[in-house]
Design a protein around this motif. Structure first.
Motif, mmCIF file in Angstrom:
data_model
loop_
_atom_site.group_PDB
_atom_site.id
_atom_site.type_symbol
_atom_site.label_atom_id
_atom_site.label_comp_id
_atom_site.label_asym_id
_atom_site.label_seq_id
_atom_site.Cartn_x
_atom_site.Cartn_y
_atom_site.Cartn_z
ATOM 1 N N ILE A 154 0.859 -1.179 0.000
ATOM 2 C CA ILE A 154 0.000 0.000 0.000
ATOM 3 C C ILE A 154 0.894 1.228 0.000
ATOM 4 O O ILE A 154 1.760 1.389 0.873
ATOM 5 C CB ILE A 154 -0.944 0.004 1.209
ATOM 6 N N LEU A 155 0.704 2.066 -1.001
ATOM 7 C CA LEU A 155 1.420 3.335 -1.115
ATOM 8 C C LEU A 155 0.425 4.444 -0.814
ATOM 9 O O LEU A 155 -0.656 4.482 -1.411
ATOM 10 C CB LEU A 155 2.002 3.496 -2.519
ATOM 11 N N GLY A 177 5.647 11.647 -2.011
ATOM 12 C CA GLY A 177 5.454 13.086 -1.923
ATOM 13 C C GLY A 177 6.226 13.811 -3.001
ATOM 14 O O GLY A 177 6.844 13.198 -3.882
ATOM 15 N N PHE A 178 6.182 15.132 -2.916
ATOM 16 C CA PHE A 178 6.868 16.009 -3.868
ATOM 17 C C PHE A 178 7.578 17.116 -3.099
ATOM 18 O O PHE A 178 7.223 17.426 -1.962
ATOM 19 C CB PHE A 178 5.878 16.656 -4.839
ATOM 20 N N GLU A 206 8.947 2.505 2.497
ATOM 21 C CA GLU A 206 9.839 3.031 1.457
ATOM 22 C C GLU A 206 9.460 4.469 1.134
ATOM 23 O O GLU A 206 8.285 4.780 0.914
ATOM 24 C CB GLU A 206 9.746 2.176 0.195
ATOM 25 N N ARG A 207 10.451 5.336 1.098
ATOM 26 C CA ARG A 207 10.220 6.752 0.765
ATOM 27 C C ARG A 207 10.355 6.937 -0.743
ATOM 28 O O ARG A 207 11.442 6.797 -1.298
ATOM 29 C CB ARG A 207 11.222 7.651 1.471
ATOM 30 N N THR A 208 9.227 7.219 -1.401
ATOM 31 C CA THR A 208 9.251 7.488 -2.837
ATOM 32 C C THR A 208 8.975 8.967 -3.045
ATOM 33 O O THR A 208 8.260 9.602 -2.274
ATOM 34 C CB THR A 208 8.216 6.625 -3.590
ATOM 35 N N VAL A 227 15.549 9.912 0.488
ATOM 36 C CA VAL A 227 14.646 9.364 -0.526
ATOM 37 C C VAL A 227 15.254 8.076 -1.076
ATOM 38 O O VAL A 227 16.444 8.014 -1.383
ATOM 39 C CB VAL A 227 14.408 10.394 -1.653
ATOM 40 N N GLN A 228 14.427 7.058 -1.212
ATOM 41 C CA GLN A 228 14.906 5.739 -1.647
ATOM 42 C C GLN A 228 14.443 5.358 -3.048
ATOM 43 O O GLN A 228 14.972 4.418 -3.641
ATOM 44 C CB GLN A 228 14.400 4.677 -0.661
ATOM 45 N N HIS A 229 13.451 6.075 -3.573
ATOM 46 C CA HIS A 229 12.796 5.671 -4.812
ATOM 47 C C HIS A 229 12.334 6.951 -5.507
ATOM 48 O O HIS A 229 11.472 7.671 -4.994
ATOM 49 C CB HIS A 229 11.601 4.784 -4.445
#
Length: 259
Positions: A154-155, A177-178, A206-208, A227-229
């Motif tokens: 789930i994202l 996020g942005f 996971e931080r995308t 940030v990982q992704h």
């Protein structure tokens, strides 16, 4: 953890075959993730330009790709019953061979609501609905027969400090996020506090992060911040898509991960 990269092939201002070609190209180029979005009208450019619906688009994406995980950045919780949303993603997971991501958010684009007959209400109402629906989604995923081929990640998209990030801490496997590195750092610190409050290990999330424009301008700063992704958004150009920015990002990823 190796850095991952993905692309949001935005389902606007392009023919459907142009989207198919872009998904295949991204998959073959080595993107770890390919996303669409969940709107009914373009978000920029000609407001009444070409546009396609998300869940049926995801089913097609599942069929024509082979490697990348697939999902939406993000499904609007308001547009579909929670149980249906879970079931659809279970089905997409089977079509894809176990590659589905369930990306979700509270919704924000008022034209979608007005044109399709949904109640827009206040942001607090949409967030309350998301808070109530996430446990329903999780419960339905656990009941389905056959079950998903994997535990569908789930994202949750959004950076609201009081509600959204708390929902991330409770429910999400991925947070999207942005913004710049300073924005990420601030929001991530709040997420860490929410994780501590609910007893969640923050390393499970996971931080995308979404990027636009010059994809390499700030990406090193984002990764240094945690940030990982990294995911680049690309819109249609009339019939198809120019995935040059994604290829730049993939080359950068390979250099960073090899270092």
């Amino acid at each position: 953890m190796p850095i991952r990269v993905g692309v949001q092939v935005q389902p606007q201002h392009a023919d459907f075959e142009g989207m198919r070609a872009a998904w295949r190209e991204a998959d073959e180029a080595g993107a770890e993730t390919i996303f669409t979005w969940d709107h009914f009208y373009p978000l920029y450019g000609e407001p009444d330009g070409k546009h396609f619906e998300a869940l049926t688009t995801l089913a097609s994406m599942a069929e024509v790709t082979e490697r990348a995980d697939i999902g939406a950045l993000v499904i609007c919780n308001s547009y579909r019953n929670a149980e249906l949303l879970a079931d659809a993603h279970r089905t997409i997971d089977h079509i894809s061979g176990g590659r589905a991501i369930l990306g979700i958010g509270a919704g924000w684009f008022q034209r979608d609501y007005d044109e399709y007959g949904y109640e827009f209400g206040e942001a607090r109402d949409r967030l309350r609905a998301l808070r109530e629906d996430l446990p329903r989604i999780e419960a339905r995923l656990a009941k389905l027969n056959p079950p998903p081929l994997r535990d569908i990640p789930i994202l949750i998209g959004g950076s609201g400090e009081k509600v959204t990030l708390k929902l991330v801490a409770k429910h999400a496997h991925m947070w999207h996020g942005f913004g710049d590195a300073e924005t990420f750092t601030k929001k991530n610190e709040i997420l860490l506090a929410h994780c501590a409050d609910v007893g969640r290990n923050p390393s499970e999330i996971e931080r995308t992060w979404g990027i636009h424009g010059n994809v390499l301008e700030h990406v090193d700063e984002l990764v240094a911040a945690g940030v990982q992704h990294v995911i680049v958004g690309i819109g249609g150009d009339g019939t198809g898509y120019d995935l040059g920015p994604l290829r730049e990002l993939i080359a950068w990823r390979d250099r960073v991960n090899a270092a």
